[in-house]
Design a protein around this motif. Sequence first.
Motif, PDB file in Angstrom:
ATOM      1  N   HIS A   1       0.836  -1.204   0.000  1.00  0.00           N
ATOM      2  CA  HIS A   1       0.000   0.000   0.000  1.00  0.00           C
ATOM      3  C   HIS A   1       0.868   1.250   0.000  1.00  0.00           C
ATOM      4  N   ASN A   2       0.440   2.265  -0.774  1.00  0.00           N
ATOM      5  CA  ASN A   2       1.236   3.487  -0.894  1.00  0.00           C
ATOM      6  C   ASN A   2       1.454   4.188   0.429  1.00  0.00           C
ATOM      7  N   SER A   3       0.566   3.971   1.405  1.00  0.00           N
ATOM      8  CA  SER A   3       0.705   4.673   2.675  1.00  0.00           C
ATOM      9  C   SER A   3       2.038   4.355   3.349  1.00  0.00           C
ATOM     10  N   TYR A   4       2.559   3.147   3.134  1.00  0.00           N
ATOM     11  CA  TYR A   4       3.854   2.810   3.705  1.00  0.00           C
ATOM     12  C   TYR A   4       4.958   3.646   3.075  1.00  0.00           C
TER      13      TYR A   4
ATOM     14  N   ASP B   1       4.546   6.512   1.864  1.00  0.00           N
ATOM     15  CA  ASP B   1       4.357   7.893   2.313  1.00  0.00           C
ATOM     16  C   ASP B   1       5.049   8.163   3.645  1.00  0.00           C
ATOM     17  N   LEU B   2       5.296   7.118   4.405  1.00  0.00           N
ATOM     18  CA  LEU B   2       5.934   7.288   5.712  1.00  0.00           C
ATOM     19  C   LEU B   2       7.433   7.551   5.587  1.00  0.00           C
ATOM     20  N   GLN B   3       8.020   7.136   4.502  1.00  0.00           N
ATOM     21  CA  GLN B   3       9.477   7.184   4.381  1.00  0.00           C
ATOM     22  C   GLN B   3      10.081   8.588   4.506  1.00  0.00           C
ATOM     23  N   PRO B   4       9.469   9.629   3.938  1.00  0.00           N
ATOM     24  CA  PRO B   4      10.052  10.969   4.147  1.00  0.00           C
ATOM     25  C   PRO B   4      10.118  11.362   5.619  1.00  0.00           C
ATOM     26  N   ALA B   5       9.096  10.994   6.394  1.00  0.00           N
ATOM     27  CA  ALA B   5       9.108  11.306   7.832  1.00  0.00           C
ATOM     28  C   ALA B   5      10.222  10.542   8.536  1.00  0.00           C
ATOM     29  N   LEU B   6      10.472   9.313   8.093  1.00  0.00           N
ATOM     30  CA  LEU B   6      11.554   8.520   8.684  1.00  0.00           C
ATOM     31  C   LEU B   6      12.912   9.072   8.290  1.00  0.00           C
ATOM     32  N   GLY B   7      12.959   9.755   7.144  1.00  0.00           N
ATOM     33  CA  GLY B   7      14.245  10.227   6.632  1.00  0.00           C
ATOM     34  C   GLY B   7      15.029   9.115   5.979  1.00  0.00           C
TER      35      GLY B   7
ATOM     36  N   PHE C   1      13.591   2.951   1.807  1.00  0.00           N
ATOM     37  CA  PHE C   1      13.859   1.515   1.830  1.00  0.00           C
ATOM     38  C   PHE C   1      14.146   0.977   0.430  1.00  0.00           C
ATOM     39  N   GLN C   2      15.204   0.182   0.319  1.00  0.00           N
ATOM     40  CA  GLN C   2      15.466  -0.554  -0.909  1.00  0.00           C
ATOM     41  C   GLN C   2      14.522  -1.745  -1.028  1.00  0.00           C
ATOM     42  N   GLN C   3      14.111  -2.273   0.135  1.00  0.00           N
ATOM     43  CA  GLN C   3      13.166  -3.393   0.189  1.00  0.00           C
ATOM     44  C   GLN C   3      11.965  -2.947   1.025  1.00  0.00           C
ATOM     45  N   PRO C   4      10.989  -2.275   0.398  1.00  0.00           N
ATOM     46  CA  PRO C   4       9.865  -1.701   1.143  1.00  0.00           C
ATOM     47  C   PRO C   4       9.068  -2.718   1.962  1.00  0.00           C
ATOM     48  N   ASP C   5       9.116  -3.989   1.531  1.00  0.00           N
ATOM     49  CA  ASP C   5       8.380  -5.014   2.285  1.00  0.00           C
ATOM     50  C   ASP C   5       8.879  -5.125   3.724  1.00  0.00           C
ATOM     51  N   LEU C   6      10.142  -4.785   3.951  1.00  0.00           N
ATOM     52  CA  LEU C   6      10.673  -4.819   5.315  1.00  0.00           C
ATOM     53  C   LEU C   6       9.982  -3.786   6.194  1.00  0.00           C
ATOM     54  N   LEU C   7       9.682  -2.625   5.625  1.00  0.00           N
ATOM     55  CA  LEU C   7       8.963  -1.602   6.382  1.00  0.00           C
ATOM     56  C   LEU C   7       7.551  -2.066   6.696  1.00  0.00           C
ATOM     57  N   GLN C   8       6.900  -2.675   5.715  1.00  0.00           N
ATOM     58  CA  GLN C   8       5.555  -3.197   5.941  1.00  0.00           C
ATOM     59  C   GLN C   8       5.566  -4.237   7.058  1.00  0.00           C
ATOM     60  N   LEU C   9       6.556  -5.102   7.037  1.00  0.00           N
ATOM     61  CA  LEU C   9       6.654  -6.141   8.056  1.00  0.00           C
ATOM     62  C   LEU C   9       6.856  -5.530   9.439  1.00  0.00           C
ATOM     63  N   ALA C  10       7.702  -4.514   9.515  1.00  0.00           N
ATOM     64  CA  ALA C  10       7.974  -3.874  10.796  1.00  0.00           C
ATOM     65  C   ALA C  10       6.744  -3.197  11.369  1.00  0.00           C
ATOM     66  N   LEU C  11       5.860  -2.749  10.511  1.00  0.00           N
ATOM     67  CA  LEU C  11       4.671  -2.019  10.953  1.00  0.00           C
ATOM     68  C   LEU C  11       3.451  -2.925  11.129  1.00  0.00           C
ATOM     69  N   THR C  12       3.611  -4.231  10.917  1.00  0.00           N
ATOM     70  CA  THR C  12       2.489  -5.168  11.029  1.00  0.00           C
ATOM     71  C   THR C  12       2.479  -5.808  12.416  1.00  0.00           C
ATOM     72  N   HIS C  13       1.595  -5.348  13.255  1.00  0.00           N
ATOM     73  CA  HIS C  13       1.471  -5.869  14.623  1.00  0.00           C
ATOM     74  C   HIS C  13       0.935  -7.299  14.595  1.00  0.00           C
ATOM     75  N   ARG C  14       1.342  -8.103  15.578  1.00  0.00           N
ATOM     76  CA  ARG C  14       0.933  -9.507  15.594  1.00  0.00           C
ATOM     77  C   ARG C  14      -0.583  -9.679  15.616  1.00  0.00           C
ATOM     78  N   SER C  15      -1.302  -8.683  16.144  1.00  0.00           N
ATOM     79  CA  SER C  15      -2.765  -8.777  16.192  1.00  0.00           C
ATOM     80  C   SER C  15      -3.381  -8.720  14.804  1.00  0.00           C
TER      81      SER C  15
ATOM     82  N   PRO D   1      -0.697   6.131  12.640  1.00  0.00           N
ATOM     83  CA  PRO D   1      -1.645   5.790  11.576  1.00  0.00           C
ATOM     84  C   PRO D   1      -1.138   4.723  10.612  1.00  0.00           C
ATOM     85  N   TYR D   2       0.139   4.439  10.624  1.00  0.00           N
ATOM     86  CA  TYR D   2       0.707   3.488   9.669  1.00  0.00           C
ATOM     87  C   TYR D   2       0.827   2.071  10.230  1.00  0.00           C
ATOM     88  N   ILE D   3       0.612   1.890  11.527  1.00  0.00           N
ATOM     89  CA  ILE D   3       0.755   0.569  12.136  1.00  0.00           C
ATOM     90  C   ILE D   3      -0.466  -0.285  11.804  1.00  0.00           C
ATOM     91  N   LEU D   4      -0.210  -1.465  11.265  1.00  0.00           N
ATOM     92  CA  LEU D   4      -1.292  -2.393  10.918  1.00  0.00           C
ATOM     93  C   LEU D   4      -1.687  -3.193  12.148  1.00  0.00           C
TER      94      LEU D   4
END
Length: 243
Positions: free
Chosen positions: A2-5, A7-13, A16-30, A92-95
């Motif tokens: 999803h593009n929202s992930y 969109d978070l990258q500028p705030a992080l500064g 990601f070369q592998q954006p899926d890693l960011l998605q994984l980090a933001l995906t809560h076990r719930s 808002p980005y945490i799944l």
Amino acid sequence: MHNSYLDLQPALGYQFQQPDLLQLALTHRSHNGTHNSERMEFLGDSILNFIIGEALFEQFPDAREGQLSRLRASLVKGVYLTRVAKQLGLGPYILLGPGELKSGGSRRDSILADAVEAIIGAMYLDAGMPSCKRQVLEWYADRLKTLSLEDTTKDNKTRLQEWLQSRKLALPGYEIVDIGGQSHSQHFEVECTVSERGLVFRGKGQSRRQAEQIAAGKMLAELENAGNQDATLSIETDPGTDN
């Protein structure tokens, strides 16, 4: 993804070369029942401790080990990680799963702090230590500039609160047990209680605040000492897996 992930990258500064890693980090076990983000939290916690520890070692060449440890603890746990998460706008980005989402999990301090650690782990996996270190130090730059060794010798109550919160324990209770002396020179005696550990310590001072700080200092010293002993015992009694 999803593009929202993205969109978070500028705030992080950080890009990601592998954006899926960011998605994984933001995906809560719930959200999906897996614990992959928790594995990243574990990795990120270790990396953060190293990065901040090294920065403090270089910034304070005359500091004692205990001072460095207390400064690092104030920067890598609970309260401060939550502050970093809010500055980055992570909520808002945490799944989250439906239950956590309904209960406001995206604003919960523990979830926000865990997300910061997971993102640090993701950055490390994405590009290695130099890039990860550079970005983490940017997040911490303002705080590191204002840090002083005096921060290790004040506010026992705050340090005790952070110690308990980092271990998901209830906050301590404070109760005045005695007030003595004349009105112009009173002294106070206060009890500090951590019920979940069955500990009670008393402090005496010329004001209620001073007495609370002294009692909190005694409590923190006992908890930290017990924690160190538990860690040593665990190491000594762990049979390990190597033969």
